[in-house]
Write a protein that holds these residues in place. Structure first.
Motif, PDB file in Angstrom:
ATOM      1  N   ARG A 256     -21.467   2.052   4.756  1.00 17.49           N
ATOM      2  CA  ARG A 256     -21.939   3.196   5.557  1.00 17.49           C
ATOM      3  C   ARG A 256     -23.171   2.790   6.389  1.00 17.49           C
ATOM      4  NH1 ARG A 256     -18.309   6.995   5.340  1.00 17.49           N
ATOM      5  NH2 ARG A 256     -17.442   7.519   3.300  1.00 17.49           N
ATOM      6  N   LYS A 257     -24.003   1.964   5.787  1.00 22.23           N
ATOM      7  CA  LYS A 257     -25.195   1.535   6.510  1.00 22.23           C
ATOM      8  C   LYS A 257     -24.829   0.706   7.743  1.00 22.23           C
ATOM      9  CE  LYS A 257     -29.763  -0.334   5.767  1.00 22.23           C
ATOM     10  NZ  LYS A 257     -30.780  -0.634   4.758  1.00 22.23           N
ATOM     11  N   ALA A 258     -23.879  -0.193   7.562  1.00 22.58           N
ATOM     12  CA  ALA A 258     -23.459  -1.026   8.697  1.00 22.58           C
ATOM     13  C   ALA A 258     -22.850  -0.166   9.797  1.00 22.58           C
ATOM     14  CB  ALA A 258     -22.461  -2.088   8.233  1.00 22.58           C
TER      15      ALA A 258
ATOM     16  N   PRO B 201      -9.771   1.084  10.474  1.00 22.08           N
ATOM     17  CA  PRO B 201      -9.973   0.001   9.497  1.00 22.08           C
ATOM     18  C   PRO B 201     -11.203   0.202   8.606  1.00 22.08           C
ATOM     19  CG  PRO B 201     -10.374  -0.773  11.753  1.00 22.08           C
ATOM     20  CD  PRO B 201      -9.774   0.589  11.865  1.00 22.08           C
ATOM     21  N   ALA B 202     -12.233   0.862   9.107  1.00 23.50           N
ATOM     22  CA  ALA B 202     -13.400   1.123   8.261  1.00 23.50           C
ATOM     23  C   ALA B 202     -13.043   2.152   7.191  1.00 23.50           C
ATOM     24  CB  ALA B 202     -14.569   1.617   9.117  1.00 23.50           C
ATOM     25  N   GLU B 203     -12.326   3.174   7.594  1.00 24.22           N
ATOM     26  CA  GLU B 203     -11.919   4.219   6.658  1.00 24.22           C
ATOM     27  C   GLU B 203     -10.998   3.652   5.577  1.00 24.22           C
ATOM     28  OE1 GLU B 203     -12.889   7.223   6.238  1.00 24.22           O
ATOM     29  OE2 GLU B 203     -11.394   7.708   4.686  1.00 24.22           O
ATOM     30  N   LEU B 204     -10.084   2.774   5.998  1.00 21.52           N
ATOM     31  CA  LEU B 204      -9.158   2.175   5.026  1.00 21.52           C
ATOM     32  C   LEU B 204      -9.940   1.385   3.973  1.00 21.52           C
ATOM     33  CD1 LEU B 204      -6.290   1.516   4.079  1.00 21.52           C
ATOM     34  CD2 LEU B 204      -6.232  -0.349   5.761  1.00 21.52           C
ATOM     35  N   ARG B 205     -10.958   0.678   4.396  1.00 28.26           N
ATOM     36  CA  ARG B 205     -11.762  -0.078   3.436  1.00 28.26           C
ATOM     37  C   ARG B 205     -12.508   0.871   2.497  1.00 28.26           C
ATOM     38  NH1 ARG B 205     -11.198  -3.363   7.862  1.00 28.26           N
ATOM     39  NH2 ARG B 205     -10.995  -5.593   7.423  1.00 28.26           N
TER      40      ARG B 205
ATOM     41  N   ALA C  84       0.834  -1.200   0.000  1.00 28.53           N
ATOM     42  CA  ALA C  84       0.000   0.000   0.000  1.00 28.53           C
ATOM     43  C   ALA C  84       0.870   1.251   0.000  1.00 28.53           C
ATOM     44  CB  ALA C  84      -0.896   0.007   1.246  1.00 28.53           C
ATOM     45  N   THR C  85       0.227   2.374  -0.219  1.00 28.34           N
ATOM     46  CA  THR C  85       0.906   3.656  -0.029  1.00 28.34           C
ATOM     47  C   THR C  85       0.736   4.077   1.421  1.00 28.34           C
ATOM     48  OG1 THR C  85      -1.052   5.006  -0.469  1.00 28.34           O
ATOM     49  CG2 THR C  85       0.265   4.333  -2.388  1.00 28.34           C
ATOM     50  N   ARG C  86       1.533   5.030   1.839  1.00 27.35           N
ATOM     51  CA  ARG C  86       1.402   5.519   3.220  1.00 27.35           C
ATOM     52  C   ARG C  86       0.051   6.158   3.469  1.00 27.35           C
ATOM     53  NH1 ARG C  86       5.687   4.306   5.558  1.00 27.35           N
ATOM     54  NH2 ARG C  86       7.699   4.518   4.553  1.00 27.35           N
ATOM     55  N   GLU C  87      -0.550   6.660   2.419  1.00 30.96           N
ATOM     56  CA  GLU C  87      -1.850   7.312   2.580  1.00 30.96           C
ATOM     57  C   GLU C  87      -2.990   6.294   2.674  1.00 30.96           C
ATOM     58  OE1 GLU C  87       0.457   8.432   0.188  1.00 30.96           O
ATOM     59  OE2 GLU C  87       1.047   9.788   1.824  1.00 30.96           O
ATOM     60  N   GLY C  88      -2.659   5.025   2.502  1.00 25.32           N
ATOM     61  CA  GLY C  88      -3.697   4.021   2.662  1.00 25.32           C
ATOM     62  C   GLY C  88      -4.350   3.601   1.362  1.00 25.32           C
ATOM     63  N   ARG C  89      -3.631   3.687   0.288  1.00 27.67           N
ATOM     64  CA  ARG C  89      -4.136   3.154  -0.980  1.00 27.67           C
ATOM     65  C   ARG C  89      -3.586   1.742  -1.127  1.00 27.67           C
ATOM     66  NH1 ARG C  89      -7.898   2.644  -4.117  1.00 27.67           N
ATOM     67  NH2 ARG C  89      -7.382   1.860  -6.174  1.00 27.67           N
ATOM     68  N   ILE C  90      -4.460   0.753  -1.142  1.00 24.08           N
ATOM     69  CA  ILE C  90      -3.995  -0.627  -1.258  1.00 24.08           C
ATOM     70  C   ILE C  90      -3.648  -0.908  -2.713  1.00 24.08           C
ATOM     71  CG2 ILE C  90      -4.532  -3.053  -0.846  1.00 24.08           C
ATOM     72  CD1 ILE C  90      -6.639  -2.108   1.194  1.00 24.08           C
ATOM     73  N   LEU C  91      -2.461  -1.444  -2.920  1.00 24.21           N
ATOM     74  CA  LEU C  91      -1.974  -1.635  -4.285  1.00 24.21           C
ATOM     75  C   LEU C  91      -2.052  -3.090  -4.745  1.00 24.21           C
ATOM     76  CD1 LEU C  91       1.227   0.580  -3.884  1.00 24.21           C
ATOM     77  CD2 LEU C  91      -0.978   1.257  -4.873  1.00 24.21           C
TER      78      LEU C  91
ATOM     79  N   VAL D 160      -6.143  -6.569   5.705  1.00 24.77           N
ATOM     80  CA  VAL D 160      -6.489  -5.142   5.663  1.00 24.77           C
ATOM     81  C   VAL D 160      -6.424  -4.554   7.069  1.00 24.77           C
ATOM     82  CG1 VAL D 160      -8.356  -3.484   5.220  1.00 24.77           C
ATOM     83  CG2 VAL D 160      -7.843  -5.266   3.546  1.00 24.77           C
ATOM     84  N   ASP D 161      -6.851  -5.325   8.063  1.00 24.74           N
ATOM     85  CA  ASP D 161      -6.751  -4.825   9.434  1.00 24.74           C
ATOM     86  C   ASP D 161      -5.299  -4.732   9.892  1.00 24.74           C
ATOM     87  OD1 ASP D 161      -9.502  -4.505   9.822  1.00 24.74           O
ATOM     88  OD2 ASP D 161      -9.339  -5.238  11.898  1.00 24.74           O
ATOM     89  N   VAL D 162      -4.491  -5.696   9.482  1.00 28.80           N
ATOM     90  CA  VAL D 162      -3.066  -5.633   9.835  1.00 28.80           C
ATOM     91  C   VAL D 162      -2.447  -4.384   9.207  1.00 28.80           C
ATOM     92  CG1 VAL D 162      -0.836  -6.777   9.532  1.00 28.80           C
ATOM     93  CG2 VAL D 162      -2.833  -8.126  10.166  1.00 28.80           C
ATOM     94  N   LEU D 163      -2.848  -4.098   7.973  1.00 28.86           N
ATOM     95  CA  LEU D 163      -2.357  -2.883   7.296  1.00 28.86           C
ATOM     96  C   LEU D 163      -2.840  -1.631   8.027  1.00 28.86           C
ATOM     97  CD1 LEU D 163      -0.938  -1.505   4.877  1.00 28.86           C
ATOM     98  CD2 LEU D 163      -3.134  -1.654   3.655  1.00 28.86           C
ATOM     99  N   ALA D 164      -4.102  -1.630   8.418  1.00 29.00           N
ATOM    100  CA  ALA D 164      -4.644  -0.467   9.130  1.00 29.00           C
ATOM    101  C   ALA D 164      -3.848  -0.206  10.403  1.00 29.00           C
ATOM    102  CB  ALA D 164      -6.122  -0.688   9.454  1.00 29.00           C
ATOM    103  N   ALA D 165      -3.493  -1.290  11.096  1.00 31.22           N
ATOM    104  CA  ALA D 165      -2.691  -1.127  12.317  1.00 31.22           C
ATOM    105  C   ALA D 165      -1.329  -0.539  11.982  1.00 31.22           C
ATOM    106  CB  ALA D 165      -2.546  -2.480  13.022  1.00 31.22           C
ATOM    107  N   GLU D 166      -0.754  -1.034  10.886  1.00 28.81           N
ATOM    108  CA  GLU D 166       0.568  -0.545  10.468  1.00 28.81           C
ATOM    109  C   GLU D 166       0.526   0.937  10.121  1.00 28.81           C
ATOM    110  OE1 GLU D 166       3.388  -2.261  10.336  1.00 28.81           O
ATOM    111  OE2 GLU D 166       4.655  -0.776   9.317  1.00 28.81           O
TER     112      GLU D 166
END
Lengths: 797, 297
Positions: free
Chosen positions: A439-441, A405-409, A313-320, A394-400
């Protein structure tokens, strides 16, 4: 009855506003189940019926030196004792598996897992059959077992499958998807790369009804009637014809009420074949029903994937990109049920719901001295493992990244305008609109408020976790040009007949195990023809009474047979139009359809209902050229693509800091399965799947000791959740129809099982985050959670 | 379906009849007093009695009687009976704590206190409860009754002082003023056997100090009470410090074994953690004031 009267009126119970078609109606099949009038295989009693029991290996790996049946045969109530040697004479000692391997019906050379079938006793009653097992004397010469899948390919590891010519190791297959070089390039250039081993341990479907069969071979006309716990009666019949040499038209497979399947009842188990052999040998019907321990120890397990995952991913949270290597434990025989070209099922959907630049997965399957299988447990062909991996990563990445984690998704979802979306491993996602579901969840959960509460609790030293997962499944296999099992295309049929009085019957090749087919499929026909669901009989589970098809698993009933029923109904409707035109003395193209009725354009009073047309078709109406005198139709549906249900789940847990005990406090599930046929049935499917998911995340586990003894062989050791372990489910939905499916439906059977384990585990890990925990593997039992809290999280295998 | 090995069955009509049947059918006869341990073991063919002597009709053994400073509980009193008794909840709250986490309602409807004690499973909750409450067990043979303490009753895992030709007929609990008791269990799932559990009872003196204390552990390899842990409490005022010390001593007295429920270090940790928790609850129920606050689990 008094207790019921105090409950608020259920809109589904009142006939006045009951929908003719899609909507919330009570299940047609439930009266017989709630009154104890279901008819399962073990309820069926035939005159002169005998009972079979299987002697199983107590050890995981041994050479079979001798099997002495003398004493058992001398038991006054024993009619036959069958060994592997007897079967060799009939060329039945080995049977093909659904993955083109072979499996021993009764061991001849070696036993390869604890619980493997060694001999079969047929006796007057099941007590005598069980007693006689103790009179069989078997000599085993024990061999070192291969239990740890990580060591299965070691040079010098004992070779389990020396029955296969030229076999010198325990390798089953290598399979990959995606572009390795392209993926490696993206990883090499990425700002952030995180890696994590993620284990999805072996679990078991554990249906309430164990597996069994009642075989009735008629030696006079050579017909075999086989009552079986099967999710796929037609496929079983064809395979029996191929294996046992009984002509297919002489075999009738009946799958009566089935007490849960979850994939456990897709394959053909040795016990089914043995019941048939027993009936042929004794000339009497033979019933075999396994007990709970036999079910847990010898029938299809699920999962057992050791996944090394990486995410870039990028540092800004774009998963590549994502990549993984998986070590898949297939047990002693490769008996997993997957489409032929997909030895790891649809695992390549591990790219999840995200718009990626690259992805690559490689899966290595190995043999071990454990029970074979791998089909099962509502996995939609390994989608469960795939979704668990990516949602954990994705959660491991969010922690990193220190990101929510919701925002990252939300930042990485495939956007609605990108559908149909071709992912990097070759799937074409049919439709999706992910952000509204997410968003609904979050809104239903009160996500922001939960995070505030969590911050307060953390300040006090309390452990509360919020877990998010978002899944996309690929279900409804499938297009015959890509998908078959043992050469049988994965299509399904439906036959519709409208009787002269306007009542109807629809005959299906798929088989319900509790999903509510008798209601759902009646509703599809009702929606298309305007015949009330209660006037429609749904027939399934009997090869003599239904069209051919591959059966129910992988959430394929609605995507495949649902399509077949809708298209057959439309054929009927077209035919009804021609007949109505003849009855109304007008042209077909001058008629308009409203649900249940054709009428003359501009003159709604001049029309004919389906019932009137049916009577006309079978009556004396002068039929138009080329139209025959009925309202019947049949379709075998070849879906153009798979369907891609999705959903957003939020789980809230509290962890007892002193004991490691996890309590699931809340669970919010927003599902999108496209067009919703019966919301009540959908909710039921979701509730069951969520309970499954909580069970796997917190407690379910089939473990083995170093000798290969199964440690999950009873419900004292294999724990499944009760009402006390699960919260009140909070469900919601969005609707994004499938563009290619005749009614836009996508299938819901496995969504919750797929989506919930990562939500629960993400919540547990989130709770433990203040202690520095970034990952722990299932099952999150108190002891394992406590170990993770001490910084000593270990994989379960 | 799991089916047992062949056996014979007799239904006793009285305690005397049951004793007569036991004597007649010898060492391979077993009494059925709920059957929720015995029958599963028979179905798995781990137990193979020749005879089952069913005590189900012996209403004389199903009672709950307050008798002066004692509560007398008939051996065939079910878990559900104990849980439904407000008197038991008031006088012996530890019993209700334990009963709420014993198996599930189906089992509690059939399983009995006498059956539980007789089975003497090391993970059996009621054995610990009876230890902690210093209960006495009435054992009846053809020669008459004897009443023994739990320390004498217990002989080890699955072994008790009740001989093959005898019956457990009653369990007697002392009722003590200014007392409080509690039980807490960690289980992997509702209905599972304990990973570990602890029980405690405290009696307070008029000055609020602890006059008597007992601590028991379940599934933690301790037979009888954790006497050292209880000893440090005597004469002290209930406090987090002294409970923590008792917890440490209880953990030291335990000797758990690793199994699927957890490793040794975790179980030993639970011995300490749960001991502290049940002491807190027991003190509160005995009427002790607020404890000195110390951060704990």
């Amino acid at each position: 009855m008094t207790a019921v009267e105090h409950r608020p009126a259920n809109p589904a119970a009142t006939s006045a506003d009951r929908p003719i078609g899609f909507g919330r109606i009570q299940r047609k099949e439930d009266p017989r189940f709630v009154r104890g009038k279901g008819r399962y295989v073990d309820d069926i009693v035939l005159p002169g019926m005998l009972h079979g029991a299987i002697l199983r290996s107590p050890v995981a790996h041994a050479r079979l030196v001798s099997v002495d049946t003398t004493e058992a045969l001398a038991h006054p109530k024993v009619h036959a004792v069958i060994t592997g040697r007897d079967l060799e004479g009939l060329n039945l000692a080995w049977a093909p598996t659904l993955s083109a391997d072979v499996q021993a019906v009764l061991a001849t050379d070696k036993v390869r897992f604890q619980g493997q079938e060694v001999a079969f006793v047929v006796a007057e009653d099941r007590y005598a059959a069980r007693d006689a097992l103790e009179l069989i004397d078997v000599e085993y010469e024990e061999l070192p077992p291969v239990i740890d899948a990580r060591r299965a390919l070691d040079p010098g590891a004992p070779v389990i499958r020396d029955d296969l010519a030229g076999r010198t190791d325990n390798h089953v297959f290598d399979w990959e998807a995606g572009d390795a070089a392209e993926t490696d390039a993206v990883f090499a250039a990425a700002e952030v790369v995180v890696a994590q081993e993620v284990v999805y341990p072996r679990v078991h479907p554990a249906p309430m009804e164990t597996c069994g069969a009642l075989a009735d071979y008629d030696p006079v006309d050579g017909t075999l009637t086989l009552y079986e716990t099967t999710q796929a009666p037609h496929a079983h019949r064809t395979l029996f014809a191929m294996v046992a040499g009984i002509p297919e038209h002489k075999i009738r497979v009946i799958s009566p009420d089935i007490g849960g399947g979850f994939g456990n009842k897709v394959g053909i188990y040795p016990g089914y074949i043995l019941a048939v052999v027993g009936s042929i040998v004794t000339g009497r019907p033979v019933k075999w029903m396994e007990d709970r321990s036999e079910n847990l120890m010898s029938t299809s397990f699920a999962r057992d994937y050791i996944m090394r995952g990486e995410i870039a991913a990028t540092r800004e949270g774009r998963i590549l990109a994502v990549r993984t290597h998986v070590l898949a434990d297939h047990g002693a025989f490769n008996a997993t049920a997957q489409p032929t070209k997909y030895p790891a099922g649809f695992f390549s959907i591990f790219t999840g719901s995200y718009d990626l630049q690259a992805a690559h997965c490689a899966v290595t399957g190995v043999y071990t001295n454990k029970a074979p299988g791998g089909v099962a447990y509502a996995c939609s062909f390994r989608v469960t493992e795939a979704v668990y991996l990516v949602e954990r990563m994705v959660d491991v990445l969010a922690a990193e990244l220190g990101m929510d984690p919701a925002e990252l998704r939300l930042r990485n979802f495939i956007r609605p305008e990108q559908f149909p979306y071709r992912n990097k491993t070759g799937w074409e996602y049919d439709s999706g609109d992910y952000e509204p579901a997410m968003r609904k969840a979050l809104e239903m959960a009160g996500y922001d408020e939960l995070r505030r509460e969590q911050a307060e609790k953390r300040a006090r030293g309390e452990l509360m976790g919020i877990g998010v997962s978002f899944f996309t499944e690929t279900v409804g296999a499938g297009p015959r040009k890509h998908m078959d099992i043992l050469g049988l295309g994965m299509n399904d049929g439906a036959e519709v007949r409208v009787h002269p009085t306007g009542k109807a019957v629809v005959r299906l090749s798929v088989q319900t195990q509790g999903q509510g087919h008798e209601t759902t499929f009646a509703q599809i026909l009702a929606e298309e023809l305007g015949i009330p669901p209660e006037d429609i009989d749904v027939v399934h589970g009997d090869t003599d009474r239904t069209p051919f098809g591959l059966g129910t698993y992988g959430s394929r009933s609605t995507p495949v047979s649902g399509g077949a029923v809708a298209l057959a109904a439309r054929k009927v409707r077209d035919k009804a139009r021609a007949i109505a035109a003849a009855m109304l003395e007008t042209r077909p193209e001058d008629l308009e359809w409203e649900k249940g009725r054709w009428y003359v354009q501009g003159d709604p009073s001049a029309g004919r209902t389906i019932a009137e047309i049916a009577l006309g078709a079978h009556g004396t109406v002068a039929l138009p050229e080329g139209v025959d005198g009925n309202l019947d139709a049949e379709v075998t549906y070849d879906p153009p693509n798979l369907t891609f249900p999705f959903g957003a789940y939020v789980c809230v847990v509290d962890v007892d800091r002193g004991t490691g005990k996890v309590r699931v406090r809340r669970f919010v599930a927003v599902d999108d399965c496209g067009t919703r046929i019966n919301p009540m049935i959908i909710e039921g499917q979701v509730h069951g799947g969520l309970a499954d998911g909580v069970g796997m995340a917190l407690m379910e586990f089939i473990g083995f000791d170093e000798q290969g003894n199964c440690l999950g062989g009873s419900f004292m050791d294999y724990l499944i959740p009760t009402a006390m372990e699960v919260p009140d489910w909070e469900t919601g939905h969005t609707v994004t129809p499938s563009p290619h499916h005749p009614i836009g439906a996508k299938g819901i059977g496995e969504s919750a099982t797929v989506g919930s384990p990562p939500a629960v585990v993400n919540a547990v890990v989130d709770a433990l985050a203040p202690l520095g925990v970034r990952h722990m593997d299932m099952p999150c039992t108190p002891a394992r959670v406590w170990a993770a809290m001490q910084g000593r999280a270990t994989p379960p295998i | 379906m799991q089916v047992p090995a062949p056996f014979e069955y007799a239904r006793a009509t009285s305690v005397a009849d049951a004793l007569e049947l036991l004597e007649r059918h010898g060492p391979e006869a077993r009494v059925l007093a709920g059957g929720h341990s015995l029958l599963p073991m028979m179905k798995l063919r781990l137990a193979r009695p020749d005879w089952l002597i069913d005590l189900g009709d012996l209403a004389e053994l199903r009672h709950l009687i307050r008798d002066g400073d004692w509560l007398r509980v008939g051996a065939l009193t079910t878990h559900a009976d104990l849980l439904a008794s407000a008197q038991v909840g008031r006088l012996l709250p530890i019993v209700h704590d334990a009963e709420r986490v014993i198996a599930d309602p189906v089992v509690r409807n059939r399983g009995t206190i006498g059956g539980s004690l007789g089975q003497a499973d090391p993970a059996e909750d009621l054995s610990t409860v009876c230890d902690v409450l210093r209960a006495r067990v009435v054992i009846t043979g053809r020669a008459g009754e004897r009443v023994i303490g739990m320390e004498e009753f217990h002989r080890g895992p699955y072994e008790t002082a009740c001989e093959q030709h005898e019956l457990i007929t009653e369990v007697r609990f002392p009722v003590r003023p200014r007392s409080g008791s509690a039980y807490e269990k960690v289980e992997r799932r509702v209905g599972d056997w304990a990973v570990a559990a602890a029980g405690a009872a405290l009696v307070l003196a008029d000055d609020g100090t602890i006059a008597d204390a007992s601590i028991g552990l379940t599934a933690l390899g301790l037979s009888g009470l954790a006497t050292d842990a209880a000893a440090v409490l005597l004469g002290t005022h209930p406090s987090e410090e002294v409970f923590a010390e008792a917890g440490r001593l209880a953990a030291a007295a335990s000797s758990p074994v690793e199994d699927q429920r957890g490793p040794v270090d975790y179980k030993r940790h639970l011995a300490e953690e749960l001991t502290r928790r049940v002491l807190r609850s027991a003190a509160e129920r005995a009427g002790a004031g607020a404890l000195t606050a110390v951060q704990g689990g």
